[in-house]
Design a protein around this motif. Sequence first.
Motif, PDB file in Angstrom:
ATOM      1  N   PHE A  15       2.644   9.669   5.785  1.00 18.49           N
ATOM      2  CA  PHE A  15       3.207   8.319   5.816  1.00 18.49           C
ATOM      3  C   PHE A  15       3.563   7.809   4.438  1.00 18.49           C
ATOM      4  N   ASP A  16       4.562   6.978   4.428  1.00 17.85           N
ATOM      5  CA  ASP A  16       5.041   6.299   3.234  1.00 17.85           C
ATOM      6  C   ASP A  16       5.281   4.850   3.646  1.00 17.85           C
ATOM      7  N   LEU A  17       4.335   4.005   3.344  1.00 16.95           N
ATOM      8  CA  LEU A  17       4.394   2.604   3.770  1.00 16.95           C
ATOM      9  C   LEU A  17       4.602   1.698   2.566  1.00 16.95           C
ATOM     10  N   PRO A  18       5.328   0.604   2.751  1.00 18.03           N
ATOM     11  CA  PRO A  18       5.530  -0.334   1.636  1.00 18.03           C
ATOM     12  C   PRO A  18       4.215  -1.020   1.262  1.00 18.03           C
ATOM     13  N   GLN A  26      -2.187  -4.986   3.238  1.00 15.87           N
ATOM     14  CA  GLN A  26      -3.141  -5.142   4.344  1.00 15.87           C
ATOM     15  C   GLN A  26      -2.755  -4.258   5.525  1.00 15.87           C
ATOM     16  N   VAL A  27      -1.470  -4.211   5.841  1.00 13.62           N
ATOM     17  CA  VAL A  27      -0.977  -3.367   6.933  1.00 13.62           C
ATOM     18  C   VAL A  27      -1.246  -1.895   6.608  1.00 13.62           C
ATOM     19  N   TYR A  28      -0.979  -1.500   5.360  1.00 11.87           N
ATOM     20  CA  TYR A  28      -1.247  -0.126   4.907  1.00 11.87           C
ATOM     21  C   TYR A  28      -2.729   0.212   5.077  1.00 11.87           C
ATOM     22  N   ALA A  29      -3.588  -0.688   4.605  1.00 13.14           N
ATOM     23  CA  ALA A  29      -5.032  -0.452   4.677  1.00 13.14           C
ATOM     24  C   ALA A  29      -5.513  -0.369   6.121  1.00 13.14           C
ATOM     25  N   LYS A  30      -4.970  -1.195   6.989  1.00  9.28           N
ATOM     26  CA  LYS A  30      -5.374  -1.166   8.403  1.00  9.28           C
ATOM     27  C   LYS A  30      -4.951   0.139   9.060  1.00  9.28           C
ATOM     28  N   LYS A  72       6.774  -1.443   9.541  1.00  8.80           N
ATOM     29  CA  LYS A  72       7.688  -0.930   8.518  1.00  8.80           C
ATOM     30  C   LYS A  72       7.129   0.361   7.935  1.00  8.80           C
ATOM     31  N   GLY A  73       7.997   1.123   7.302  1.00  8.80           N
ATOM     32  CA  GLY A  73       7.560   2.350   6.645  1.00  8.80           C
ATOM     33  C   GLY A  73       7.916   3.584   7.452  1.00  8.80           C
ATOM     34  N   HIS A  74       7.579   4.725   6.900  1.00  9.66           N
ATOM     35  CA  HIS A  74       7.894   6.005   7.517  1.00  9.66           C
ATOM     36  C   HIS A  74       6.591   6.732   7.833  1.00  9.66           C
TER      37      HIS A  74
END
Length: 109
Positions: A15-18, A26-30, A72-74
Amino acid sequence: MRFNEYRILWILVFFDLPTETKKERQVYAKFRKDIMCDGFSMFQFSIYLRHCSSRENADVHIKRVKRSLPPKGHVGIMTITDKQFGMMELFYGKDAEALPDTPQQLELF
């Protein structure tokens, strides 16, 4: 059916998240926490893997990852057999590294 190196699978989640705003972090961490709670472990930054004893078991964990997908993100999900995983070559600089240990399987019958 007995376990073999062609039936046992590894799931890799890339994954590659903003992470530019506080909300995105926070979204990445979750997302990261969700997949780790499902038994995935970090292979490299933004690459997590999980060992599964069968295709059916892998499908369950793939569905869980899909339920946790951020807006969002890949994100990429790939499965490979234990045989394919065992043929991987890892390097740290020019020095070869050993592959991660395969989790022990409990076989009752």
